[in-house]
Design an enzyme around this catalytic site. Structure first.
Site, mmCIF file in Angstrom:
data_model
loop_
_atom_site.group_PDB
_atom_site.id
_atom_site.type_symbol
_atom_site.label_atom_id
_atom_site.label_comp_id
_atom_site.label_asym_id
_atom_site.label_seq_id
_atom_site.Cartn_x
_atom_site.Cartn_y
_atom_site.Cartn_z
ATOM 1 N N GLY A 77 134.831 87.373 -5.946
ATOM 2 C CA GLY A 77 133.671 86.492 -6.033
ATOM 3 C C GLY A 77 134.155 85.057 -5.948
ATOM 4 N N CYS A 113 122.899 66.825 -25.649
ATOM 5 C CA CYS A 113 123.078 66.431 -27.040
ATOM 6 C C CYS A 113 124.066 67.357 -27.714
ATOM 7 C CB CYS A 113 121.743 66.451 -27.756
ATOM 8 S SG CYS A 113 120.740 65.087 -27.213
HETATM 9 N N1 LLP Z 1 134.050 92.898 -10.000
HETATM 10 C C1 LLP Z 1 133.689 93.088 -11.278
HETATM 11 C C2 LLP Z 1 133.446 94.446 -11.749
HETATM 12 C C3 LLP Z 1 133.552 91.998 -12.132
HETATM 13 O O1 LLP Z 1 133.204 92.204 -13.394
HETATM 14 C C4 LLP Z 1 133.797 90.693 -11.645
HETATM 15 C C5 LLP Z 1 133.668 89.538 -12.516
HETATM 16 C C6 LLP Z 1 134.149 90.541 -10.303
HETATM 17 C C7 LLP Z 1 134.289 91.666 -9.509
HETATM 18 C C8 LLP Z 1 134.395 89.201 -9.669
HETATM 19 O O2 LLP Z 1 135.428 88.497 -10.255
HETATM 20 P P1 LLP Z 1 135.983 87.145 -9.550
HETATM 21 O O3 LLP Z 1 136.675 87.558 -8.300
HETATM 22 O O4 LLP Z 1 134.795 86.290 -9.258
HETATM 23 O O5 LLP Z 1 136.859 86.548 -10.584
HETATM 24 N N2 LLP Z 1 132.025 83.779 -15.771
HETATM 25 C C9 LLP Z 1 133.471 83.880 -15.709
HETATM 26 C C10 LLP Z 1 133.926 85.028 -14.926
HETATM 27 C C11 LLP Z 1 133.350 86.335 -15.370
HETATM 28 C C12 LLP Z 1 133.580 87.340 -14.326
HETATM 29 C C13 LLP Z 1 132.983 88.635 -14.675
HETATM 30 N N3 LLP Z 1 133.231 89.652 -13.719
HETATM 31 C C14 LLP Z 1 134.042 82.568 -15.201
HETATM 32 O O6 LLP Z 1 133.290 81.622 -15.017
HETATM 33 O O7 LLP Z 1 135.256 82.444 -15.030
#
Ligand code: LLP
Length: 463
Positions: A322, A391
């Site tokens: 992602g 805030c």
């Molecule tokens: N596949 C699964 C099953 C996942 O749970 C996730 C991310 C991805 C793929 C994609 O991961 P990426 O390649 O984007 O790192 N909000 C957090 C990240 C949480 C990701 C949760 N799952 C942040 O802002 O770093």
């Protein structure tokens, strides 16, 4: 590369405090291509442009704060992943990083699949024309309604996350007269080298079924006996913002040994494994991410080697990046409001957004870079903290950075690498209006997600 919180330091570059700070770049006007989207460049007039359009014009037309996504860069990164993995593998873009209908169309055109983890993400993806069989449905607590819809529309796979869900999905599929393709998400006991809140494969957390104690093997056994399910493989996701391939190596080895166990116990060779997402990107010049072709090569080699050793056919591999696709392709543009020098400490630069458009700094201690983009400056660097207008004292966008000391209200500054998990985690805290996402390409800019308005806020508040 997360550094822990530390006391405020002095204001100027020549009296840096010990430890934590990276010294300011030799020339603050230079944009490090590592952290900026591909078409971002400084023009002759000194301001910065993206997709051939000056940020001052973008600010004028779309307002600030706003996210600007470099469409050519997005497509190039998506294509690079697709090409790197080739025809024997599938790339599922993780929609949670950032999802909009335009992005779904780009991904469709570039030949990627999509991973969703809620009914809302599923609806958005389908409404933009992504074929259902190219969608994977995730989540540790999918509702009966979500599962029913996913099966009815014919998603390519549902990733099962618990023993209860194995039975739940099987039952719903059977009652709809269908056989649903599924994978089982296992936790392989690898703790990725990252911030604890975003590490997901160690045992004490909510996702998946542990390999330990034969639990995953038992889940496979149950799934294989249920008529409503067609078990196509095993899924593992070990965490986020990972640079080191060692965690993936261990995960792949353990998943392959489960495949071998399944073959030995049931005479079945499961045809697919999904190694999840989590590949890191450069938020600052200190970060060194791997290229998709290196990742594809490393993962392919690990899986092939392990399968040969276990005398298994090499399964089809899928991955779910992602952040690594969308993260580097966008920046957030802010207008500087108040500039507050705290003598002997640092200068607080307040912008017109904040934790409502980027919660990652407050939530994960994430690091970002920042640059003055509406002009150049030869003034000496000053140590700043870029803060929002909420805030809350934790309302920090960039914890430690250097900006020119002549920074003034009305200047435009931009924070790069905000394409992932910024708009998608944005909130209305303090009734902030969530910023628009504007796609820029070849001299044209168009809104792909519009700015919220006060009417939007009042529409939800039914009085
Ligand atoms: N596949 C699964 C099953 C996942 O749970 C996730 C991310 C991805 C793929 C994609 O991961 P990426 O390649 O984007 O790192 N909000 C957090 C990240 C949480 C990701 C949760 N799952 C942040 O802002 O770093």
């Amino acid at each position: 590369m997360s550094r822990s919180a530390h006391p405020a330091g002095p204001r100027h570059a020549d009296v840096l405090p010990e430890g934590h700070y990276t010294a300011p770049a030799a020339d603050l006007n230079v944009l490090d291509p590592k952290v900026w989207a591909q078409t971002v460049t400084r023009t002759e007039s000194g301001s910065v442009s993206v997709g051939g359009i000056d940020v001052a014009d973008l600010a004028e037309e779309f307002g600030t704060p706003a996210y600007f996504v470099d469409e050519a860069d997005f497509r190039a990164r998506a294509r690079a992943w697709r090409t790197a993995f080739g025809h024997d593998a599938d790339v599922f873009y993780a929609g949670k990083a950032f999802l909009s209908r335009a992005v779904v169309r780009w991904l469709h055109e570039e030949g990627l699949n999509l991973d969703v983890c809620s009914g809302g993400e599923l609806t958005t993806t389908l409404s933009a024309g992504m074929p259902a069989d190219r969608i994977a449905f995730h989540g540790n607590n999918k509702s009966v309604e979500e599962i029913t819809k996913a099966i009815e529309v014919g998603v390519g796979r549902i990733v099962l996350d618990s023993f209860q869900e194995i039975v739940r999905v099987a039952h719903i599929a059977q009652s709809l007269g269908k056989r649903q393709r599924v994978q089982i998400r296992v936790t392989v006991g690898v703790e990725a080298h990252t911030h604890e809140f975003i590490a997901t494969a160690h045992e004490d957390q909510k996702f998946g079924i542990a390999l330990a104690d034969g639990q995953a093997a038992e889940a496979v056994r149950r799934a294989l006996t249920l008529d409503g399910l067609e078990l196509i493989g095993i899924h593992s996701h070990i965490g986020s913002q990972i640079f080191d391939m060692a965690g993936f190596e261990v995960a792949a080895r353990r998943v392959v040994s489960l495949l071998a166990q399944v073959r030995d116990e049931h005479g079945v060779e499961l045809p697919e494994i999904d190694l999840g997402g989590g590949l890191g990107i450069a938020y600052t010049s200190d970060d060194d991410p791997r290229e998709p072709h290196e990742i594809a090569k490393a993962l392919g080699e690990i899986v092939t080697r392990e399968c040969e050793a276990a005398r298994l056919r090499t399964p089809r591999i899928s991955v779910e990046p992602g952040r690594a696709i969308v993260g580097p392709t966008a920046f957030t543009l802010y207008e500087v409001g108040t500039v507050k020098p705290l003598e002997g400490l640092r200068t607080y630069v307040s912008v017109d957004g904040g934790m409502s458009d980027n919660i990652r700094t407050a939530l994960y201690d994430a690091e970002y870079s920042v640059a003055l983009v509406s002009r150049t400056s030869d003034a000496e660097p000053m140590l700043v903290r870029v803060v929002g207008k909420h805030c809350e004292s934790g309302d920090i966008v960039v914890k430690d950075a250097f900006l020119p000391s002549d920074l003034a209200p009305g200047d435009l500054i931009a924070v790069p690498a905000t394409g992932a998990y910024c708009r998608s985690m944005a909130s209305n805290y303090n009734h902030a209006l969530r910023p628009p996402v504007v796609a820029v390409r070849d001299g044209e800019a168009r809104v792909i997600v519009r700015r919220e308005t006060e009417e939007d806020l009042l529409r939800l508040d039914v009085g």
